[in-house]
Structure formats: structure tokens, C-alpha cells
Design an enzyme around this catalytic site. Structure first.
Site, PDB file in Angstrom:
ATOM      1  N   HIS B   7       0.827  -1.204   0.000  1.00 33.77           N
ATOM      2  CA  HIS B   7       0.000   0.000   0.000  1.00 33.77           C
ATOM      3  C   HIS B   7       0.863   1.257   0.000  1.00 33.77           C
ATOM      4  O   HIS B   7       2.065   1.199   0.298  1.00 33.77           O
ATOM      5  CB  HIS B   7      -0.954   0.036   1.207  1.00 33.77           C
ATOM      6  N   HIS B  79       3.933   7.062   3.862  1.00 36.50           N
ATOM      7  CA  HIS B  79       4.898   5.970   3.676  1.00 36.50           C
ATOM      8  C   HIS B  79       4.455   5.041   2.566  1.00 36.50           C
ATOM      9  O   HIS B  79       3.320   5.125   2.078  1.00 36.50           O
ATOM     10  CB  HIS B  79       5.119   5.187   4.984  1.00 36.50           C
ATOM     11  N   GLU B 130       7.832   0.934   5.025  1.00 32.13           N
ATOM     12  CA  GLU B 130       7.341  -0.136   5.892  1.00 32.13           C
ATOM     13  C   GLU B 130       7.560  -1.463   5.169  1.00 32.13           C
ATOM     14  O   GLU B 130       7.349  -1.562   3.958  1.00 32.13           O
ATOM     15  CB  GLU B 130       5.837   0.067   6.156  1.00 32.13           C
TER      16      GLU B 130
END
Lengths: 134, 134
Positions: B7, B79, B130
Site C-alpha cells: 500500500h 509511507h 514499511e
């Protein structure tokens, strides 16, 4: 209206160093750098299974990412690009909704040889949005 | 090492307004808001054919995105999240290469119930990365 996430673009000050980081440290598949003088950038693609990351380094005078890198010298996420089936219909729908299309408001040919538009980040939560004809 | 782009996360100051923008203006499929008090955010997913966008609104005291929104009150891309097959092997490879893992350095359970790590943006061209166990 919006379809696939075509890419996430990350502006970087040093394309060779960023390429090595994604290839060696993150273990990703990266392409050779491609100068795109008509767009004022040199591009490396990080090829992921479902989309790609574009690393952008300024090229020549008046690069469209020069000001971004002045504000963020280490680099940063520059924009996201969504595919649309009909870019003219998308443009008209966006203008009707009050969203601002950057530049002349007419699509121009983008880095992948397809018509693209950019939308004003102030209308999209501080996110520069590119739309590309699928 | 890195696999799918799981994502892109966008921090927003007003989740209802941002949801309406993606649903009505951009014509995307959006989920209902999900409060995640253990992560200090309320989340809406924009479901694209190949990945998803996470809209994040601060929830409660000490939200991890509060400082970001103080610097960028309109919001912005917060992010990117890449999937990895083995998060412990990824962590060790990254530490060996000198990249800094945020927090304790141990994976914690992320918003999707899977182990995640965050990498220092200064080591990745100003991009908060991430990693999520696939």
C-alpha cells in the site's frame, strides 16, 4: 474512475546511489537509467510484481523536480500515478468537481508515451496526482 | 527481497472529506473507516485493482501521524509498504547493510495483523518504508 496504481515516483538527488540502494539493500529488480530530456528527468524503474516505483533524478535546466529537491534535498515521494480508461472524460469530471488540472489543462504525452494530466496537490490532501491513459 | 507494493499511506486531517474525494471525485472504491486505537489512526482503504491506498487520520493521543500533520496540515504521502517473504531475514539483511530499523528493531504487529518494520527515511531518500510479512 481511477484504475491501477501505475507507479509511485520518488525524487532522488543521486540516481546511482538510489538505484544501488533498491537493488542491493532492498533486493529489487531495477532497470538501467533512461534519460528523458523532454521531461527533464533521468528515470530508473523499480519493477515490483504488481506495480513499479520510478526513481527520478533532475536532468538539464528547469527540471520539474528541481524545486522539490531544493525543499527536500535528500529526496522524497513526489507523486502517485493512477490509470484511467478515458483521460478526457476524467479531466472533464475533475474540472466539473472543482479540482484543478495543472498546466494548460490539456493532456500531454508522459514518460510512458501515453497522455497524462497532473492534478493540484492542494486539491488532493497534499498529494500530487498524475492520471495516465491506460 | 521486496515483493508487492502492499500500500501507499496518505495522512489526512479530515478522513470524511478525503474519503469523499476519492469516492466521488476520483471514482474509487473505498471502505468504511476502521478505528485502530492500538495504532493511533483511523483507516480507510482505497481499493485499486493492483494495490491499495490507505488514508490515515490521527486517532487519540500520541498518534504516530500527528507530527507529520503538524508539518503538513493539508496531509501528504506518509509511507510506502513493501511485502517481504521473511521479515526477520529482511531485518537482518538491512541491519547488516547499515540501514536503520525504527523502534526496538523487532517486528511488531501492523494494521493488517502481520509483522511489520519501519525503516528510517534518512536511509531511503526521504521515504518512510514499511516492510510487511507477506
Amino acid at each position: 474512475m481511477i484504475g491501477r496504481l501505475n507507479h509511485v515516483a520518488i525524487a532522488v538527488p543521486d540516481l546511482a546511489a538510489a538505484t544501488a540502494l533498491y537493488r542491493d539493500t532492498l533486493g529489487a529488480t531495477v532497470t538501467d537509467p533512461t534519460p528523458q530530456p523532454e521531461h527533464g528527468v533521468t528515470v530508473v524503474f523499480i519493477e515490483l510484481p504488481n506495480t513499479k516505483i520510478e526513481l527520478l533524478e533532475p536532468l538539464g535546466e528547469n527540471s520539474p523536480i528541481a524545486a522539490f529537491l531544493e525543499r527536500s534535498p535528500a529526496g522524497g515521494i513526489h507523486h502517485v500515478c493512477y490509470e484511467v480508461d478515458d483521460i478526457m472524460a476524467a479531466r472533464d469530471r475533475l474540472k466539473d468537481s472543482g479540482a484543478r488540472v495543472l498546466g494548460s489543462g490539456e493532456p500531454r504525452i508522459g514518460a510512458h508515451g501515453k497522455p497524462v494530466l497532473f492534478l493540484h496537490p492542494k486539491d488532493f490532501n497534499g498529494t500530487l496526482v498524475e492520471l495516465e491513459q491506460a
